[in-house]
Design a protein around this motif. Sequence first.
Motif, PDB file in Angstrom:
ATOM      1  N   MET A 112      43.762  45.668  40.374  1.00 34.33           N
ATOM      2  CA  MET A 112      45.039  45.066  39.497  1.00 34.33           C
ATOM      3  C   MET A 112      46.058  44.586  40.318  1.00 34.33           C
ATOM      4  N   THR A 115      45.389  40.878  40.619  1.00 34.61           N
ATOM      5  CA  THR A 115      45.453  40.501  39.083  1.00 34.61           C
ATOM      6  C   THR A 115      46.831  40.234  38.631  1.00 34.61           C
ATOM      7  N   GLU A 116      47.906  41.172  38.774  1.00 33.15           N
ATOM      8  CA  GLU A 116      48.971  40.928  38.436  1.00 33.15           C
ATOM      9  C   GLU A 116      49.882  39.895  39.008  1.00 33.15           C
ATOM     10  N   PHE A 119      47.470  36.301  37.982  1.00 38.60           N
ATOM     11  CA  PHE A 119      47.100  36.016  36.328  1.00 38.60           C
ATOM     12  C   PHE A 119      47.106  34.722  35.994  1.00 38.60           C
ATOM     13  N   TYR A 120      48.195  34.171  36.053  1.00 33.96           N
ATOM     14  CA  TYR A 120      48.096  32.808  35.557  1.00 33.96           C
ATOM     15  C   TYR A 120      47.992  31.839  36.343  1.00 33.96           C
ATOM     16  N   TYR A 122      45.661  31.647  38.575  1.00 36.26           N
ATOM     17  CA  TYR A 122      44.255  31.255  38.605  1.00 36.26           C
ATOM     18  C   TYR A 122      44.094  30.112  37.789  1.00 36.26           C
ATOM     19  N   LEU A 123      44.673  29.825  36.609  1.00 38.05           N
ATOM     20  CA  LEU A 123      44.177  28.872  35.706  1.00 38.05           C
ATOM     21  C   LEU A 123      44.569  27.348  36.385  1.00 38.05           C
ATOM     22  N   ARG A 129      40.890  31.718  43.304  1.00 40.09           N
ATOM     23  CA  ARG A 129      39.774  32.280  42.397  1.00 40.09           C
ATOM     24  C   ARG A 129      38.941  33.288  43.100  1.00 40.09           C
ATOM     25  N   ILE A 132      39.411  36.604  41.539  1.00 43.01           N
ATOM     26  CA  ILE A 132      39.166  37.029  40.112  1.00 43.01           C
ATOM     27  C   ILE A 132      38.197  38.075  39.932  1.00 43.01           C
ATOM     28  N   THR A 133      36.961  38.016  40.632  1.00 41.23           N
ATOM     29  CA  THR A 133      35.994  38.965  40.557  1.00 41.23           C
ATOM     30  C   THR A 133      36.260  40.326  41.328  1.00 41.23           C
ATOM     31  N   THR A 134      37.496  40.495  41.918  1.00 40.83           N
ATOM     32  CA  THR A 134      37.960  41.817  42.251  1.00 40.83           C
ATOM     33  C   THR A 134      38.699  42.717  41.449  1.00 40.83           C
ATOM     34  N   HIS A 135      38.763  42.233  40.360  1.00 44.36           N
ATOM     35  CA  HIS A 135      39.640  42.975  39.369  1.00 44.36           C
ATOM     36  C   HIS A 135      39.076  44.026  38.984  1.00 44.36           C
ATOM     37  N   ASP A 136      37.763  44.414  38.816  1.00 39.41           N
ATOM     38  CA  ASP A 136      37.164  45.546  38.067  1.00 39.41           C
ATOM     39  C   ASP A 136      37.132  46.777  39.024  1.00 39.41           C
ATOM     40  N   ASP A 139      34.535  46.792  42.193  1.00 35.76           N
ATOM     41  CA  ASP A 139      34.472  45.915  43.384  1.00 35.76           C
ATOM     42  C   ASP A 139      34.936  46.600  44.600  1.00 35.76           C
ATOM     43  N   PHE A 194      51.786  47.157  37.474  1.00 38.77           N
ATOM     44  CA  PHE A 194      51.095  47.557  36.276  1.00 38.77           C
ATOM     45  C   PHE A 194      51.119  49.037  35.887  1.00 38.77           C
TER      46      PHE A 194
ATOM     47  N   LEU B  86      34.039  46.418  32.660  1.00 40.12           N
ATOM     48  CA  LEU B  86      35.462  46.067  32.623  1.00 40.12           C
ATOM     49  C   LEU B  86      36.499  46.714  31.916  1.00 40.12           C
ATOM     50  N   PHE B  95      49.269  44.658  27.927  1.00 38.02           N
ATOM     51  CA  PHE B  95      50.261  45.245  28.702  1.00 38.02           C
ATOM     52  C   PHE B  95      50.766  44.353  29.978  1.00 38.02           C
ATOM     53  N   LEU B  96      49.864  43.699  30.661  1.00 42.08           N
ATOM     54  CA  LEU B  96      50.164  42.958  31.724  1.00 42.08           C
ATOM     55  C   LEU B  96      50.786  41.723  31.299  1.00 42.08           C
ATOM     56  N   LEU B 100      54.377  40.717  32.859  1.00 42.13           N
ATOM     57  CA  LEU B 100      54.818  39.613  33.650  1.00 42.13           C
ATOM     58  C   LEU B 100      55.544  38.407  32.899  1.00 42.13           C
ATOM     59  N   ARG B 140      30.265  48.055  37.283  1.00 40.50           N
ATOM     60  CA  ARG B 140      29.761  46.646  36.889  1.00 40.50           C
ATOM     61  C   ARG B 140      28.425  46.777  36.199  1.00 40.50           C
ATOM     62  N   HIS B 174      42.094  36.044  28.002  1.00 37.95           N
ATOM     63  CA  HIS B 174      42.294  35.387  29.398  1.00 37.95           C
ATOM     64  C   HIS B 174      41.082  35.935  30.365  1.00 37.95           C
ATOM     65  N   LEU B 181      35.789  30.484  34.981  1.00 39.58           N
ATOM     66  CA  LEU B 181      36.802  29.511  36.276  1.00 39.58           C
ATOM     67  C   LEU B 181      35.798  30.199  37.253  1.00 39.58           C
TER      68      LEU B 181
END
Lengths: 399, 353
Positions: A112, A115-116, A119-120, A122-123, A129, A132-136, A139, A194, B86, B95-96, B100, B140, B174, B181
């Motif tokens: 998190m 991610t925090e 979060f935006y 990344y787009l 990027r 991105i896949t380190t969020h869960d 990981d 968070f 997830l 919440f995030l 933000l 996962r 999101h 991506l």
Amino acid sequence: MSKPKVAVTGMGIVSAIGLTVEENLYALLNGRHGVSRLENFSSKWNSDIFVGEIKYTNEQLTGMLALDPGKPYTRTTLLGIYAARQAIRSAGLKDLSGSRTGLISATSVGGMDYTERYFYDYLTDPSLRPYITTHDAGDSSQQIAHDLGINGLVTTISTACSSAANAIMMGARLIASGRLDRVIVGGTDALSKFTINGFNTLMILSDERCRPFDNERKGLNLGEAAAYLILESEESVNAEQKEVLAYLAGYGNANDAFHQTASSADGQGAYLAIGKALKSAGVEASFVDYINVHGTGTVNNDLSEGHALLRTFGEDVPLFSSTKGFTGHTLAAAAAIEAVYSILAIRHDKVFANLNFQHPMQEFSFVPQSTVLQRSIACVLSNSFGFGGNCSTLIFTEQ
Amino acid sequence: MSEKVYINGIGALSSQGQWHHDLFREAKELSRAVTPVNAPSYKGLIAPGMLRRMSSGVKMGIYASQQALDEASISIPEAIITGTGLGCLIDSEKFLHGVLDNQEEFLTPTAFIQSTHNTVAAQIALRLGCNGYNFTYVHRSVSFESALLDALMQLQDDQASTVLVGGVDEISPHTYRLLQLAGQIKQNDRNERVKNSESIGVNYAEGATFFTLSTLRTQTSYAQLVDLTLQHELNKEEVTVLVADFMARQDRDHQLIDALVVGINGDCQYDGYYDEFSRLFDNIPVLYYKHLTGQYDTASAFGLAVAARVLKEQEIPEVLYWNSDRATTGLRNILVYNQFNGKDHSLTLVRVC
């Protein structure tokens, strides 16, 4: 049929009171807490709350671990690798590959922190990027397993603030059932905006240093930490003539089934978990020398846990203390760092101080041990409770 | 001697709707990058006030778990064990966004409270009044299999007689955009099915699959859950070792495999693991299911449901065939294999009962 013994042969820790087991012990014995203002990132609450923060940045930790700074490591992963490597060294383990070695890690925030941050972004920014896949939650465990060279059973438990106790429990059961010979168990959690804001909306963050089991307690301090134990079967210990630090003698998990976040007034879930752990260890309540309580310092937890203690032990509650005044509440890692402290209590015959205690709770006649105490300790009971009514108890013994 | 463990109830929600008898006859193959669950009405099961606050993952979990308990005629299990890759993404994101977008102000606790990974297991315990063992695995593609291993150990080693175990994952906009991506999910304009997949990424979806496991064989028993194993990492060449080691520890009458259920999802890069796996078995049916459920971390739980259902009915629905080999004898043992991105491998052995 008696339950096979599960030995603890190594441990590693990084917390706000030290980067090693020895540093943590020194701080515990000398009353040096690690609760301070938040410095590693900016938050609206920097000057309002106290946290048990590890005063090294991600870049510094990456350097200390000699990891590739170009790779996406979250803070949760960095802290986890830091503590897990120590645990491996302390147990003298070399080759961790193969199907007889596992890793059960716990985390609640996972990635998190990044991610925090992104979060935006990344787009629009492809260079970010890889994070991105380190969020869960998985990981960090995968990265730790990869770093240690574990390719067998690797999994992650996330049951909020009892997570690491449950990781330790699952590891012990895998050994007791003969599925594994050795398993690295514990948890890692980094501070994040968070979680700080989450706990803040629940109005359970104190604006002072936390005062567990004090009548005037105002809430908890969040913290970050990682700790891991090496659990091994008796055969594995005997085969290599290993030194055993302590035994994980019993464990129990129960659900309060009362409310998503609040604990029941009579501490039903906690009472059941403690009872299961005592039964699983095959010991009477009077056998317990010291309790490392969950003791977060919130009005609700300490009252509920106190009732569970009263129901279990009557008026003869053993010596007890919460060490969260030293480290803050480190969420999914809490039970792992308190497992390390429980084992240190046995190894050094000490009861650690419940810091900041002044006023006995009006509901109970018992009070926590507020100064460090020398006492023969052969059996420690450690509690950890989490959101979702998740209640876990571990029992460590000398023999 | 370990207790035998039986699958006595199944409940599921997926893009194909709820678990029911004609599910495979009515099933439509997915071809979109992201397909939401085909959810039933939750009215009657969940109070209206709760229904508004609950995210789809919690609702799916409650629905599927109740279906699994009902089929097995169990009101309160002794343990509740869930897996989720997830977690509660919708509430986490909600919440995030608040943190933000409003500089950490004007936040309310509801989304945070419900963002915790163990929310589904906790909510099931809360509504059933179940004080028993309650665990949640978040790893996962072995999130569900970790829960299943725990459940098997509860029943074989720890004297539990009935355990509720399941997996659930929900879509949130999101995060799924970010996974596009990152190349895990196919782009929106692709319209590929698992069998004709050629672009990177896979078709994603969401769902919940739950099982009531018991040490008692009953009239509703689907199959026997014999054993499972998890492995974090292996090369394609090592699939044969994984399978050989696993089969070597099984009783002889469990070693003759009559069909395979594989997690093929159209991932050009990693589906080769399943080819390696299938090659180890000659001329037996290979079944797949992610063309119907889509990919999500706990979709593999549906694979176990497929195996259990096939063993019970002794019939393989046409839509599940990956290859052209048909079953020639009775179906006794089915081996289920799943992995994702070449990591988090699991083998699960189920047997007719």
